[in-house]
Design a protein around this motif. Sequence first.
Motif, PDB file in Angstrom:
ATOM      1  N   TRP A 189      -1.113   4.409   2.675  1.00  0.00           N
ATOM      2  CA  TRP A 189      -0.088   3.677   3.429  1.00  0.00           C
ATOM      3  C   TRP A 189       1.313   3.929   2.877  1.00  0.00           C
ATOM      4  CZ3 TRP A 189       2.579   0.208   0.401  1.00  0.00           C
ATOM      5  CH2 TRP A 189       1.959  -0.191  -0.783  1.00  0.00           C
ATOM      6  N   ARG A 190       1.409   4.372   1.634  1.00  0.00           N
ATOM      7  CA  ARG A 190       2.729   4.633   1.059  1.00  0.00           C
ATOM      8  C   ARG A 190       3.404   5.866   1.671  1.00  0.00           C
ATOM      9  NH1 ARG A 190       4.315   1.568  -3.194  1.00  0.00           N
ATOM     10  NH2 ARG A 190       2.716   0.329  -4.245  1.00  0.00           N
ATOM     11  N   ARG A 191       2.695   6.594   2.493  1.00  0.00           N
ATOM     12  CA  ARG A 191       3.292   7.734   3.186  1.00  0.00           C
ATOM     13  C   ARG A 191       3.965   7.319   4.496  1.00  0.00           C
ATOM     14  NH1 ARG A 191       1.933  12.755   1.569  1.00  0.00           N
ATOM     15  NH2 ARG A 191       1.993  13.605   3.674  1.00  0.00           N
ATOM     16  N   THR A 192       4.031   6.031   4.751  1.00  0.00           N
ATOM     17  CA  THR A 192       4.715   5.553   5.950  1.00  0.00           C
ATOM     18  C   THR A 192       6.167   6.011   5.921  1.00  0.00           C
ATOM     19  OG1 THR A 192       3.283   3.596   5.996  1.00  0.00           O
ATOM     20  CG2 THR A 192       5.305   3.507   7.313  1.00  0.00           C
ATOM     21  N   SER A 193       6.558   6.750   6.922  1.00  0.00           N
ATOM     22  CA  SER A 193       7.894   7.340   6.955  1.00  0.00           C
ATOM     23  C   SER A 193       8.974   6.259   7.034  1.00  0.00           C
ATOM     24  CB  SER A 193       8.013   8.279   8.155  1.00  0.00           C
ATOM     25  OG  SER A 193       9.286   8.846   8.240  1.00  0.00           O
ATOM     26  N   GLY A 194       9.946   6.332   6.141  1.00  0.00           N
ATOM     27  CA  GLY A 194      11.083   5.415   6.176  1.00  0.00           C
ATOM     28  C   GLY A 194      10.968   4.211   5.268  1.00  0.00           C
ATOM     29  N   MET A 195       9.807   4.024   4.614  1.00  0.00           N
ATOM     30  CA  MET A 195       9.650   2.812   3.817  1.00  0.00           C
ATOM     31  C   MET A 195      10.452   2.862   2.518  1.00  0.00           C
ATOM     32  SD  MET A 195       5.805   2.920   2.162  1.00  0.00           S
ATOM     33  CE  MET A 195       6.180   1.502   1.123  1.00  0.00           C
ATOM     34  N   HIS A 196      11.074   3.979   2.226  1.00  0.00           N
ATOM     35  CA  HIS A 196      11.889   4.073   1.014  1.00  0.00           C
ATOM     36  C   HIS A 196      13.091   3.125   1.059  1.00  0.00           C
ATOM     37  CE1 HIS A 196      13.781   6.791   3.922  1.00  0.00           C
ATOM     38  NE2 HIS A 196      14.915   6.547   3.291  1.00  0.00           N
ATOM     39  N   VAL A 197      13.439   2.632   2.262  1.00  0.00           N
ATOM     40  CA  VAL A 197      14.589   1.719   2.370  1.00  0.00           C
ATOM     41  C   VAL A 197      14.231   0.309   1.923  1.00  0.00           C
ATOM     42  CG1 VAL A 197      15.516   3.074   4.278  1.00  0.00           C
ATOM     43  CG2 VAL A 197      14.120   1.061   4.777  1.00  0.00           C
ATOM     44  N   LEU A 198      12.957   0.024   1.738  1.00  0.00           N
ATOM     45  CA  LEU A 198      12.519  -1.319   1.364  1.00  0.00           C
ATOM     46  C   LEU A 198      12.557  -1.479  -0.144  1.00  0.00           C
ATOM     47  CD1 LEU A 198       9.466  -1.593   3.796  1.00  0.00           C
ATOM     48  CD2 LEU A 198      11.833  -2.313   4.199  1.00  0.00           C
ATOM     49  N   ARG A 199      13.122  -2.583  -0.601  1.00  0.00           N
ATOM     50  CA  ARG A 199      13.257  -2.816  -2.038  1.00  0.00           C
ATOM     51  C   ARG A 199      12.562  -4.101  -2.480  1.00  0.00           C
ATOM     52  NH1 ARG A 199      14.190   1.644  -1.784  1.00  0.00           N
ATOM     53  NH2 ARG A 199      16.070   2.838  -2.365  1.00  0.00           N
ATOM     54  N   ASN A 200      11.942  -4.792  -1.549  1.00  0.00           N
ATOM     55  CA  ASN A 200      11.306  -6.075  -1.846  1.00  0.00           C
ATOM     56  C   ASN A 200       9.791  -5.918  -1.818  1.00  0.00           C
ATOM     57  OD1 ASN A 200      10.031  -8.694  -1.149  1.00  0.00           O
ATOM     58  ND2 ASN A 200      12.149  -9.453  -1.237  1.00  0.00           N
ATOM     59  N   PRO A 201       9.068  -6.333  -2.868  1.00  0.00           N
ATOM     60  CA  PRO A 201       7.604  -6.189  -2.878  1.00  0.00           C
ATOM     61  C   PRO A 201       6.924  -6.867  -1.691  1.00  0.00           C
ATOM     62  CG  PRO A 201       8.397  -6.742  -5.066  1.00  0.00           C
ATOM     63  CD  PRO A 201       9.566  -6.889  -4.147  1.00  0.00           C
ATOM     64  N   ARG A 202       7.482  -7.968  -1.206  1.00  0.00           N
ATOM     65  CA  ARG A 202       6.893  -8.660  -0.059  1.00  0.00           C
ATOM     66  C   ARG A 202       6.999  -7.795   1.194  1.00  0.00           C
ATOM     67  NH1 ARG A 202       3.700 -12.897  -0.711  1.00  0.00           N
ATOM     68  NH2 ARG A 202       5.178 -13.640  -2.283  1.00  0.00           N
ATOM     69  N   GLN A 203       8.101  -7.105   1.341  1.00  0.00           N
ATOM     70  CA  GLN A 203       8.263  -6.191   2.470  1.00  0.00           C
ATOM     71  C   GLN A 203       7.296  -5.018   2.355  1.00  0.00           C
ATOM     72  OE1 GLN A 203      12.440  -5.353   1.908  1.00  0.00           O
ATOM     73  NE2 GLN A 203      13.047  -6.702   3.600  1.00  0.00           N
ATOM     74  N   VAL A 204       7.120  -4.516   1.141  1.00  0.00           N
ATOM     75  CA  VAL A 204       6.174  -3.426   0.924  1.00  0.00           C
ATOM     76  C   VAL A 204       4.759  -3.886   1.254  1.00  0.00           C
ATOM     77  CG1 VAL A 204       5.208  -1.862  -0.805  1.00  0.00           C
ATOM     78  CG2 VAL A 204       7.660  -2.331  -0.787  1.00  0.00           C
ATOM     79  N   ALA A 205       4.440  -5.133   0.910  1.00  0.00           N
ATOM     80  CA  ALA A 205       3.127  -5.682   1.251  1.00  0.00           C
ATOM     81  C   ALA A 205       2.940  -5.751   2.761  1.00  0.00           C
ATOM     82  CB  ALA A 205       2.971  -7.070   0.636  1.00  0.00           C
ATOM     83  N   ALA A 206       4.018  -6.029   3.483  1.00  0.00           N
ATOM     84  CA  ALA A 206       3.933  -6.071   4.946  1.00  0.00           C
ATOM     85  C   ALA A 206       3.644  -4.685   5.512  1.00  0.00           C
ATOM     86  CB  ALA A 206       5.223  -6.634   5.532  1.00  0.00           C
ATOM     87  N   VAL A 207       4.279  -3.665   4.921  1.00  0.00           N
ATOM     88  CA  VAL A 207       3.973  -2.288   5.347  1.00  0.00           C
ATOM     89  C   VAL A 207       2.500  -2.004   5.140  1.00  0.00           C
ATOM     90  CG1 VAL A 207       4.330   0.152   4.809  1.00  0.00           C
ATOM     91  CG2 VAL A 207       6.294  -1.383   4.971  1.00  0.00           C
ATOM     92  N   ARG A 208       1.987  -2.361   3.975  1.00  0.00           N
ATOM     93  CA  ARG A 208       0.571  -2.112   3.686  1.00  0.00           C
ATOM     94  C   ARG A 208      -0.325  -2.836   4.678  1.00  0.00           C
ATOM     95  NH1 ARG A 208      -1.596  -4.062  -2.061  1.00  0.00           N
ATOM     96  NH2 ARG A 208      -1.083  -6.069  -1.114  1.00  0.00           N
ATOM     97  N   ALA A 209      -0.049  -4.103   4.936  1.00  0.00           N
ATOM     98  CA  ALA A 209      -0.896  -4.889   5.843  1.00  0.00           C
ATOM     99  C   ALA A 209      -0.863  -4.328   7.263  1.00  0.00           C
ATOM    100  CB  ALA A 209      -0.445  -6.342   5.829  1.00  0.00           C
ATOM    101  N   MET A 210       0.326  -3.951   7.725  1.00  0.00           N
ATOM    102  CA  MET A 210       0.425  -3.412   9.084  1.00  0.00           C
ATOM    103  C   MET A 210      -0.190  -2.028   9.177  1.00  0.00           C
ATOM    104  SD  MET A 210       4.169  -4.686  10.390  1.00  0.00           S
ATOM    105  CE  MET A 210       3.775  -4.276  12.086  1.00  0.00           C
TER     106      MET A 210
END
Length: 421
Positions: free
Chosen positions: A225-246
């Motif tokens: 899931w860390r290969r999601t394009s564009g997630m480098h703009v996220l700096r908050n672990p909670r936001q990163v968790a949302a990427v993982r969940a989605m």
Amino acid sequence: MTTTERGVPAETSTPVPAPVTPLTEPADGLPDVVATDGAFARVVEAFAAGSGPVAADAERASGYRYGQATYLVQVRRAGAGTALIDPVGVPDLSPLSEAVGDAEFVLHAASQDLPGFAEHGLRPARVFDTELAARLLGMERVGLAAVVAEVLGLGLAKEHSAVDWSTRPLPADWLRYAALDVEVLVELRDRLAEQLEAAGKTEWAAQEFEAVRTAAPAPPRVDPWRRTSGMHVLRNPRQVAAVRAMWVARDASAQARDISPGRVLPDRAIVAAAKAMPKTAGQLVALPEFAGKGTKRRAAYWQKAIDDARALPDADLPSVRGPRSDGPPPPRTWGDRDAVAARRLTAARELVATLSEELSVPVENLLQPDALRRLCWAPPTPADAAGITEFLRSRGARAWQVSLLVGGLERTFADAVPEQV
């Protein structure tokens, strides 16, 4: 403009591209698709009676279907002609492997097709990869159409290369394109083999072909899931968790529906939702990336994934940077962390680049950049020829690569160590 002694404009030195003759129709006509056991049995019989190498190719539905399933297999052999096989109707292709025995298979970019072939029991005993051959010969463009045009002066159309090959029935134009892809592969193989021999690279190529044929399946990717394009703009672990969940929710939906994940929900929508962290489905669909009808219908599904991420305890949140890698740190930090390693890397890269130019072989085909970085960051002790050889072999380097590089690397590493005062 330059002129001759008589004042006449001289011919420019710009090379004139060789004329390319378009290939529009298979030489033997367009064969019927083989989709039944009976039709496949006749193909097997014909290929067993044929001679010489087997030209082979495969078509997938990347971007349309989940995974990398093969939806068409094209094979051609002298005396047997071309066969277009539907692996959905004929999933077991092992009888074809048995029929041709140790015949060489000619493929372009074999690493893309061999895993799918293996899933259907088609396992070549030998391989000639025309893309790898083109790379070793220093060709600037190594796509099939470009290599065929340069070497044979023939034009292959590529307008159907990215279509949905899971479509049934397959349109005649698509099948014609698929048949032409194997039409000239054996002739291309022969010409490239001649060029490899003339360049003294036949053995190099043989080692590369065998390496790709026997390559183990790639291990599962850690945190895909860390290969999601564009997630480098996220700096908050909670936001990163949302990427993982989605991402996980999208992957489950895509697999269940056999649809490419990107068609279920684009990466940009996942990142937009994670950045906004909406609290309701209504807030979610207010985002421009969720304005589509299909996305709105499943808003509750995506919102649940976001809610799950919001409810996680802090201790369960993923890191923003990702898991620690077993590889070396980014090279840009080496100067501060280990000056000697930085000098090794700079000198080693220069060595490989020089050899690349001298031999007309791309840098990445001389030695994988990751292997070079690992060697320079943590070289064997002692960093002599034997130690470097063992290290390179452990990272998958072939004998021809080791023989070309080991001496220079040994000298480079010795020179990088500062003199003792």
